[in-house]
Motif scaffolding. Structure first.
Motif, PDB file in Angstrom:
ATOM      1  N   ALA A  39       8.818  -4.643  -3.832  1.00  0.00           N
ATOM      2  CA  ALA A  39       8.222  -4.170  -2.584  1.00  0.00           C
ATOM      3  C   ALA A  39       9.328  -4.022  -1.562  1.00  0.00           C
ATOM      4  CB  ALA A  39       7.180  -5.171  -2.098  1.00  0.00           C
ATOM      5  N   THR A  41       4.869  -6.183   6.990  1.00  0.00           N
ATOM      6  CA  THR A  41       5.330  -6.590   5.663  1.00  0.00           C
ATOM      7  C   THR A  41       5.535  -8.102   5.558  1.00  0.00           C
ATOM      8  OG1 THR A  41       7.549  -5.889   6.360  1.00  0.00           O
ATOM      9  CG2 THR A  41       6.287  -4.370   4.995  1.00  0.00           C
ATOM     10  N   LYS A  48       8.934   4.607   6.158  1.00  0.00           N
ATOM     11  CA  LYS A  48       9.296   5.052   4.804  1.00  0.00           C
ATOM     12  C   LYS A  48      10.259   4.094   4.112  1.00  0.00           C
ATOM     13  CE  LYS A  48       8.144   9.911   5.061  1.00  0.00           C
ATOM     14  NZ  LYS A  48       7.579   9.912   6.451  1.00  0.00           N
ATOM     15  N   SER A  70       7.027  -0.456   1.951  1.00  0.00           N
ATOM     16  CA  SER A  70       6.000  -0.052   0.979  1.00  0.00           C
ATOM     17  C   SER A  70       4.675  -0.733   1.278  1.00  0.00           C
ATOM     18  CB  SER A  70       6.464  -0.421  -0.435  1.00  0.00           C
ATOM     19  OG  SER A  70       6.617  -1.838  -0.545  1.00  0.00           O
ATOM     20  N   LEU A  83       1.458   0.053   2.407  1.00  0.00           N
ATOM     21  CA  LEU A  83       0.147   0.462   1.876  1.00  0.00           C
ATOM     22  C   LEU A  83       0.083   0.298   0.366  1.00  0.00           C
ATOM     23  CD1 LEU A  83      -0.468   3.663   4.052  1.00  0.00           C
ATOM     24  CD2 LEU A  83      -1.671   1.460   4.221  1.00  0.00           C
ATOM     25  N   GLU A  84       1.155   0.721  -0.286  1.00  0.00           N
ATOM     26  CA  GLU A  84       1.208   0.680  -1.741  1.00  0.00           C
ATOM     27  C   GLU A  84       1.179  -0.766  -2.257  1.00  0.00           C
ATOM     28  OE1 GLU A  84       4.773   2.702  -2.938  1.00  0.00           O
ATOM     29  OE2 GLU A  84       4.740   1.698  -4.903  1.00  0.00           O
ATOM     30  N   THR A  85       2.008  -1.627  -1.641  1.00  0.00           N
ATOM     31  CA  THR A  85       2.098  -3.005  -2.132  1.00  0.00           C
ATOM     32  C   THR A  85       0.801  -3.775  -1.871  1.00  0.00           C
ATOM     33  OG1 THR A  85       4.485  -2.991  -1.769  1.00  0.00           O
ATOM     34  CG2 THR A  85       3.439  -5.145  -2.006  1.00  0.00           C
ATOM     35  N   SER A 123      -2.150  -2.584  -1.660  1.00  0.00           N
ATOM     36  CA  SER A 123      -3.138  -2.076  -2.609  1.00  0.00           C
ATOM     37  C   SER A 123      -2.868  -2.615  -4.017  1.00  0.00           C
ATOM     38  CB  SER A 123      -3.112  -0.547  -2.571  1.00  0.00           C
ATOM     39  OG  SER A 123      -3.729  -0.017  -3.702  1.00  0.00           O
ATOM     40  N   ASP A 124      -1.597  -2.630  -4.420  1.00  0.00           N
ATOM     41  CA  ASP A 124      -1.246  -3.188  -5.733  1.00  0.00           C
ATOM     42  C   ASP A 124      -1.653  -4.660  -5.841  1.00  0.00           C
ATOM     43  OD1 ASP A 124      -0.177  -0.798  -6.460  1.00  0.00           O
ATOM     44  OD2 ASP A 124       1.935  -1.413  -6.311  1.00  0.00           O
TER      45      ASP A 124
END
Lengths: 343, 343
Positions: B171, B240, B270, B273, B275-277, B279-280
């Protein structure tokens, strides 16, 4: 005759009660023979922290032995724990000048431990403690509709006596000893007043100065909380120490919805003037009786002959239990269970 | 395109919200160039205390100058204050390892300031902080049905990065600088990991050790609070850093009702990470946009180019404002008013 809570608190319709207990250490407590809030003078500093751990965790960490009087009566924290367990009322302890910090979460109003009122200021930074506590009360006001406020401050009846004299109030304070050591207290108070050049009533218009000179750090904290809580109901949970706080509240000019709840051991203490003074000050009082004469625990039965009497908000804890529908027998059974686990 | 809160938090039906913000200082924050949470490195220690004073009092006491970035953007505490003023949500700050103590009432979970993760433990007494926070969460659970938990911990994205690596999570973390000083952070993290002989993922089954070695004292506090709150809704308010706390919550195995709310400045970073992390990891996230592109205040407009981004629970504060019916314009107007008063 036995009763449970007197008068019956019929006008309390509480949905979100919250229990706070204010903890302080002072150098006044180190005067030999002044307080029974500890088995011996060298462990008195551990009593507030031990009380808080006992209520929160059911055991003490800061010291292996739980707080008790020299005669061996268990700390009133056992009553408070029983009441909070049975009612599930949320609670937090407030560090208002602790020297020994308990291993539990705390609220903190930025106070330092109190001085020996004979030779030093009783309270440092009284304005900061008061303002922080007002702010804390304002936040709690939005979370609760009835806040019960107890204390654990060894030698707190002596600082109470001295503050009352400075305010010009003729009142007699109680003691955690079965025999109130009035000569030690009066000597301490005389010395404190004369060393600062203050006579009876001199500070009736300057209650903050009375706290600073002769009080303990619990006092500005409770006054500030009550101020911040405003029209939200607050109930001071304690004996003649909280009676002195009521006097301060009146002299500061705080107009809040506040009453006081204590034990029958304080109310019936003939060396003290609890009921009379509270009534003279214009506040309502509620008295709880745990019926310890019926207890199988000898330490609890000693309360009936005047050991301990009150502390850690025990009287207010029972009051809260009462308004939440808990009966005297149920409370006493739970206290005995806790004593079996802890002592 | 402008939005206010995304996705719309339709499933939040809140009656008694409560806002907490966890404050820590660490020696990791003293590494030159690592954090913009302070105008210069020598004032970074004052940032959490200053933030807390600004939110509570509308001014700073511990230091005359309010917290800002080297470029002059105001601390996100102005957003948090605006949200709390408009919603009247009760709030308290938690001392979880402060070196500079603000002049306000605090909760305290018994933490010491964090170490420099390169050469020392990141967190001392991690078990005590966690247990105290669990107990605190249990009490708060009885007072509130939705607890929003923010943080102010300078250099917290670096400890977040290091903890994520120790847990074996790929991440990327954000920064309070417009240009993320990734080389300084990565160097710090490399050194910390190698000095303790830990490689990527080595501590995936020992999250408490990951906190102790590489984290900051905010982390065990927030994990404990979420554990203690159990099925009471909690919303982590941060970028984060709170994303790393979610990873810890998952690895500890805490099954609570928890989601995360942050600002669009973090979500759109950018170099990170978020949103991605999130969600993961299996958690829901909510993103708020104060519309600072429309602000007349140049310091607030700098948020749009990546200065500050988040902190002091600003994203969660806006989220709370949103679910309480406050709109974006109203929030931004209030933030501007506060900036005019404070800066």
């Amino acid at each position: 005759m036995n009763y449970w809570i007197k008068p019956q608190p019929l006008d309390f319709n509480v949905e979100h009660p919250f229990f706070l207990c204010v903890l302080s250490n002072t150098d006044t407590a180190k005067i030999p023979g002044i307080s029974a809030a500890g088995r011996s003078p060298d462990v008195i500093d551990y009593t507030p922290a031990g009380d808080a751990e006992l209520v929160t965790l059911g055991r003490t960490i800061c010291k292996s032995e739980p707080p008790m009087t020299p005669a061996g009566s268990p700390t009133p924290a056992v009553i408070t724990r029983a009441a909070l367990q049975l009612t599930k009322i949320p609670f937090l302890f407030i560090n208002s000048g602790l020297r020994v910090i308990p291993k539990i979460p705390l609220l903190d109003v930025g106070a330092k431990p109190g001085g020996d009122i004979r030779t030093a200021k009783g309270v440092l930074d009284v304005g900061l403690i008061y303002e922080n506590s007002v702010e804390l009360g304002r936040q709690i006001k939005r979370l609760s509709d009835c806040v019960i406020i107890g204390e654990s401050v060894p030698a707190g009846t002596t600082t109470a006596m001295c503050v009352l004299k400075a305010l010009g109030i003729n009142a007699r304070v109680s003691s955690s000893y079965p025999e109130n050591p009035l000569n030690i207290k009066e000597q301490t108070v005389e010395e404190a007043l004369s060393n600062k050049g203050i006579s009876f009533g001199d500070l009736k218009d300057d209650p903050m100065r009375a706290i600073e000179y002769f009080g303990d750090p619990m006092m500005p904290c409770v006054c500030g909380l009550v101020k911040g809580l405003g029209d939200t109901t607050s109930v001071l949970a304690g004996g003649t120490q909280m009676m002195a706080v009521l006097a301060l509240i009146k002299h500061i000019g705080i107009n809040s919805d506040v009453s006081i709840a204590t034990t029958k051991f304080v109310a019936e203490d003939k060396t003290a003037s609890f009921l009379e003074t509270v009534s003279d000050l214009g506040f309502k009082s509620y008295i709880s009786d745990p019926g310890f004469n019926l207890s199988k625990n000898p330490g609890l039965r000693m309360y009936e002959s005047g050991d301990v009497k009150e502390g850690v908000g025990a009287g207010g804890g029972m009051f809260a239990a009462g308004i939440m529908g808990i009966g005297q027998d149920e409370l006493r059974d739970q206290v005995e269970l806790i004593c079996d686990q802890v002592f």
